[in-house]
Design a protein around this motif. Structure first.
Motif, PDB file in Angstrom:
ATOM      1  N   GLU A  24       0.830  -1.203   0.000  1.00  8.36           N
ATOM      2  CA  GLU A  24       0.000   0.000   0.000  1.00  8.36           C
ATOM      3  C   GLU A  24       0.866   1.257   0.000  1.00  8.36           C
ATOM      4  O   GLU A  24       0.517   2.269  -0.605  1.00  8.36           O
ATOM      5  N   GLY A  25       2.017   1.176   0.674  1.00  6.80           N
ATOM      6  CA  GLY A  25       2.952   2.300   0.671  1.00  6.80           C
ATOM      7  C   GLY A  25       3.461   2.604  -0.727  1.00  6.80           C
ATOM      8  O   GLY A  25       3.680   3.772  -1.079  1.00  6.80           O
ATOM      9  N   VAL A  26       3.648   1.544  -1.525  1.00  9.17           N
ATOM     10  CA  VAL A  26       4.086   1.729  -2.914  1.00  9.17           C
ATOM     11  C   VAL A  26       3.001   2.449  -3.705  1.00  9.17           C
ATOM     12  O   VAL A  26       3.272   3.413  -4.436  1.00  9.17           O
ATOM     13  N   LEU A  27       1.760   1.990  -3.544  1.00  8.21           N
ATOM     14  CA  LEU A  27       0.633   2.624  -4.240  1.00  8.21           C
ATOM     15  C   LEU A  27       0.506   4.090  -3.830  1.00  8.21           C
ATOM     16  O   LEU A  27       0.349   4.982  -4.677  1.00  8.21           O
ATOM     17  N   LEU A  28       0.628   4.351  -2.530  1.00  9.17           N
ATOM     18  CA  LEU A  28       0.503   5.726  -2.039  1.00  9.17           C
ATOM     19  C   LEU A  28       1.613   6.606  -2.610  1.00  9.17           C
ATOM     20  O   LEU A  28       1.357   7.736  -3.024  1.00  9.17           O
ATOM     21  N   ALA A  29       2.845   6.072  -2.666  1.00 13.21           N
ATOM     22  CA  ALA A  29       3.967   6.855  -3.214  1.00 13.21           C
ATOM     23  C   ALA A  29       3.688   7.222  -4.668  1.00 13.21           C
ATOM     24  O   ALA A  29       3.947   8.354  -5.096  1.00 13.21           O
ATOM     25  N   LEU A  30       3.149   6.268  -5.435  1.00  7.19           N
ATOM     26  CA  LEU A  30       2.832   6.538  -6.843  1.00  7.19           C
ATOM     27  C   LEU A  30       1.726   7.583  -6.961  1.00  7.19           C
ATOM     28  O   LEU A  30       1.803   8.500  -7.780  1.00  7.19           O
ATOM     29  N   LEU A  31       0.689   7.436  -6.154  1.00  4.10           N
ATOM     30  CA  LEU A  31      -0.431   8.378  -6.207  1.00  4.10           C
ATOM     31  C   LEU A  31       0.023   9.770  -5.793  1.00  4.10           C
ATOM     32  O   LEU A  31      -0.392  10.777  -6.375  1.00  4.10           O
ATOM     33  N   GLU A  32       0.895   9.833  -4.778  1.00  5.53           N
ATOM     34  CA  GLU A  32       1.364  11.145  -4.321  1.00  5.53           C
ATOM     35  C   GLU A  32       2.247  11.801  -5.379  1.00  5.53           C
ATOM     36  O   GLU A  32       2.121  12.997  -5.637  1.00  5.53           O
ATOM     37  N   TYR A  33       3.114  11.007  -6.011  1.00  9.51           N
ATOM     38  CA  TYR A  33       3.943  11.571  -7.082  1.00  9.51           C
ATOM     39  C   TYR A  33       3.048  12.120  -8.182  1.00  9.51           C
ATOM     40  O   TYR A  33       3.201  13.252  -8.657  1.00  9.51           O
TER      41      TYR A  33
END
Lengths: 227, 227
Positions: free
Chosen positions: B71-80
């Motif tokens: 989920e942290g990976v998904l969040l990092a992508l969404l935030e970028y």
């Protein structure tokens, strides 16, 4: 503008079956009902055939027998959902008689009522990209039916000078897209009734196809603008 | 209407950095680049931490070290993705000077260019519902930034009498939703360039907020309609 209130009922000849406004619970088999819940909770790829069979309480072969594969289950749900939407769109359209504005109002109301009261089915749209190319095509043909209904109204409205779009097909797609996004925020926010959302989107959709209601206080004579 | 052509350049005071039109490849770490591909191909739930680690060629603990969880990976992508969009929206807005029509045109152009040239990042939007409530909130705060930019322009346009919406917030959400749907059909159809789609959506968005350009041949004097 969200449907035949007292004014609209006298102004337009009502034909067709007004039952398109009634939203009964969807008539789905237990297998499809549980699959729908699981796809909504975990996504298509996050749901296994075993998950569905366990939730329904049947053996895995029984699921294969009925739907062929997990993709077959998704396709059955999408086909049910889109056929239901198409039938409602046609009924709502017929109910608007010969008036493009009333027809557009009815069809957008029908679409928004479904998006708000059948959020799980409506959210399946996001899983379409996991269908095989052949099944995606099969689904797109059905969905195109709804697009055809709306586009035909927009084209008619343009021809009569009540709507004004530069590209009727693209404006139609854009208007449907704004309706399709409703399930993504409607339940999370929970501050508007389906009827209020429908009324707002009827107004936005009519504006988006270039209709200006003289009765609508939000629309005033346009300021001429030099560019 | 899709950007500062010769006319707009003389009509509006151009401030800000026009680089918002340039779409370089996203600057993502190899880990995020591969995760983005996998999420796009198989969905968030269909992708395991092991899949990502294997594709990147790192050990699983390395992935946990950088992002905490899948989920942290998904969040990092969404935030970028959302930060990039927000920076472009602000630059496009500033580039429109003091003119709500030019500002709206620029911001919609910036959004559509991104939707068409960065389809994988844009498609991640569909995975937002798998975030935990806290992370969804964190993401929504960022995304609200883009909505705020557009809504502020719509409110300003209404105040100056060039736009006409009954509910600026809802019209803003609807206009953004039609832009967000573009990645779902753009690559599959492949018949329009990003620039042509941007020009069409600038026109549709301006119409949707009740702007009528006197220079636009698609908009004619409104027919008064008795209801």
């Amino acid at each position: 503008m969200s449907g035949p209130g007292p004014d609209a009922a006298t102004a337009t000849k009502v034909v067709g079956n007004p039952s398109w406004r009634r939203m009964e619970p969807p008539e789905l088999s237990p297998m499809l009902t549980h699959a729908l819940d699981l796809f909504y909770e975990n996504g298509f790829h996050g749901t296994s055939v075993r998950d569905i069979a366990n939730r329904v309480g049947v053996a895995i072969p029984s699921l294969y027998y009925h739907h062929g594969s997990k993709e077959g289950v998704l396709l059955a749900l999408l086909e049910y959902s889109t056929s239901d939407m198409l039938a409602r769109a046609h009924a709502a359209d017929a109910d608007g008689g010969d008036d493009p504005v009333q027809r557009m109002s009815n069809v957008i109301e029908a679409i928004v009522l479904r998006m708000t009261t059948r959020a799980r089915l409506a959210a399946l749209e996001g899983e379409v990209r996991y269908l095989s190319p052949e099944n995606r095509l099969r689904y797109r043909v059905l969905r195109k039916g709804v697009e055809d209904v709306v586009r035909e109204i927009v084209v008619d409205g343009n021809a009569r000078g009540v709507f004004h779009t530069a590209d009727s097909a693209e404006s139609t797609r854009a208007v449907l897209a704004m309706c399709q996004a409703i399930p993504r925020w409607f339940h999370a926010e929970g501050r508007m009734s389906p009827e209020i959302v429908a009324a707002k989107y009827v107004d936005i959709a009519l504006t988006a196809v270039g209709y200006v209601s003289t009765a609508n206080p939000s629309t005033r004579p346009r300021t001429k603008r030099a560019r």
